[in-house]
Design an enzyme around this catalytic site. Structure first.
Site, PDB file in Angstrom:
ATOM      1  N   GLY A  68     -11.616 -13.554  14.950  1.00  0.00           N
ATOM      2  CA  GLY A  68     -12.971 -13.877  15.399  1.00  0.00           C
ATOM      3  C   GLY A  68     -13.166 -15.382  15.510  1.00  0.00           C
ATOM      4  O   GLY A  68     -14.262 -15.897  15.316  1.00  0.00           O
ATOM      5  N   ASN A  77     -12.404 -12.741   9.729  1.00  0.00           N
ATOM      6  CA  ASN A  77     -13.781 -13.122  10.073  1.00  0.00           C
ATOM      7  C   ASN A  77     -14.342 -12.294  11.235  1.00  0.00           C
ATOM      8  O   ASN A  77     -15.556 -12.252  11.425  1.00  0.00           O
ATOM      9  CB  ASN A  77     -13.792 -14.625  10.412  1.00  0.00           C
ATOM     10  CG  ASN A  77     -15.043 -15.042  11.151  1.00  0.00           C
ATOM     11  OD1 ASN A  77     -16.078 -15.304  10.523  1.00  0.00           O
ATOM     12  ND2 ASN A  77     -14.993 -15.096  12.475  1.00  0.00           N
ATOM     13  N   TYR A 117     -23.307  -1.713   9.428  1.00  0.00           N
ATOM     14  CA  TYR A 117     -22.839  -3.075   9.119  1.00  0.00           C
ATOM     15  C   TYR A 117     -22.811  -3.308   7.598  1.00  0.00           C
ATOM     16  O   TYR A 117     -21.839  -3.851   7.059  1.00  0.00           O
ATOM     17  CB  TYR A 117     -23.776  -4.064   9.818  1.00  0.00           C
ATOM     18  CG  TYR A 117     -23.414  -5.517   9.698  1.00  0.00           C
ATOM     19  CD1 TYR A 117     -22.384  -6.069  10.465  1.00  0.00           C
ATOM     20  CD2 TYR A 117     -24.122  -6.364   8.852  1.00  0.00           C
ATOM     21  CE1 TYR A 117     -22.071  -7.420  10.372  1.00  0.00           C
ATOM     22  CE2 TYR A 117     -23.822  -7.717   8.758  1.00  0.00           C
ATOM     23  CZ  TYR A 117     -22.796  -8.239   9.518  1.00  0.00           C
ATOM     24  OH  TYR A 117     -22.487  -9.580   9.424  1.00  0.00           O
TER      25      TYR A 117
END
Ligand code: NAP
Length: 248
Positions: A13, A91, A156
């Site tokens: 990421g 990440n 999430y």
């Protein structure tokens, strides 16, 4: 300071936001950095920007971390092109927000596959090399919502809480080889991800942050760089919240 001279790091990421800042920080202190993201355009641009400041430090790799086979291939390519990896930063992350009542199965799967299985895939792919490396580090970018939950982010929050459990298990399993594994839990940080919030949502969030403001990507990168450095050799299995005091 050149804390990462002769070190090779992988930042998933790394194409923008927090990941790009982490990659830039590690490169600024001497690391060779593999900047990984899904889109070739985004990791290519990030690597170009980092190389403009620190020539020859960054190489882009376009890979979806949710793809187990592709991550195995990535590990071989990085080993061949940049040498054995010392530092792995997980990440890469996505959101597919919505109240549970309306959340679709694919919203659940996409978030868990990227945020949690992605870290499983990279740790599996790089662990053998890390076990032989000097100052080996794994740092997983979790979130405050993995600690306290958030309405509208069941997928999430579960992925980030899972990532924290994964961090502690990996820390225990790899401790015999001196590989440390820690999590950094950012609070609300200014990136494309939080740009999606409305002004009303941003004001409500700020009301719950004792330091009274969103964090900057540099705040997260500084904490990650410390955990990645030789100075953090005796810290493992921990979750460092970088959140303006939100979860104290
Ligand atoms: P961002 O600006 O949306 O950037 C996310 C990065 O992850 C992009 O480079 C993206 O690549 C990459 N990515 C997404 N899915 C991927 C996949 N399947 N394979 C490889 N790369 C993938 O996010 P951010 O705000 O910087 O967040 C970075 C991390 O911090 C995430 O794990 C996030 O959950 C966490 N975090 C952020 C905040 C915040 O307030 N911003 C708070 C807590 C935690 P492409 O460009 O190719 O799509």
């Amino acid at each position: 300071m050149q804390r990462f001279a002769n070190k090779t790091a992988v930042v998933t990421g790394g194409g923008r936001g927090i990941g790009q800042e982490i990659a830039r920080k590690l490169a600024s202190e001497g690391a060779k950095v593999a900047v990984v993201s899904r889109s070739a355009a985004s990791c290519g641009k990030a690597a170009e920007e980092i190389n403009a400041a620190f020539p020859g430090s960054a190489t882009a790799f376009a890979v979806d971390v949710a793809d187990h086979e592709a991550v195995q291939e990535l590990a071989k390519r990085i080993n061949d092109e940049l040498g054995p990896v010392n530092i792995l930063i997980n990440n890469a992350g996505v959101t597919r927000d919505g109240l549970l009542m309306r959340m679709k199965e694919e919203d659940w799967d996409t978030v868990l596959d990227t945020n949690l299985k992605g870290a499983f895939n990279t740790v599996k792919a790089f662990m053998r090399v890390l076990m032989k490396a000097e100052d080996p580090r794994i740092i997983n970018i979790a979130s405050v919502v993995g600690l306290i939950g958030n309405a509208g982010q069941a997928n999430y929050s579960a992925s980030k809480a899972g990532l924290i459990g994964f961090t502690k298990a990996v820390a225990r399993e790899l401790s015999g080889r001196k590989v440390t594994c820690n999590a950094v839990a950012p609070g609300f940080t200014k990136t494309d991800m939080t740009d999606e919030l409305t002004d009303a949502q941003k004001s409500a969030v700020i009301g719950n942050i004792p330091l009274g403001t969103f964090g900057e990507t540099q705040d997260i990168a500084e904490a990650v760089a410390f955990l990645a450095s030789p100075a953090a050799r005796y810290i493992t299995g921990q979750v460092l919240a970088v959140d303006g005091g939100m979860t104290m």
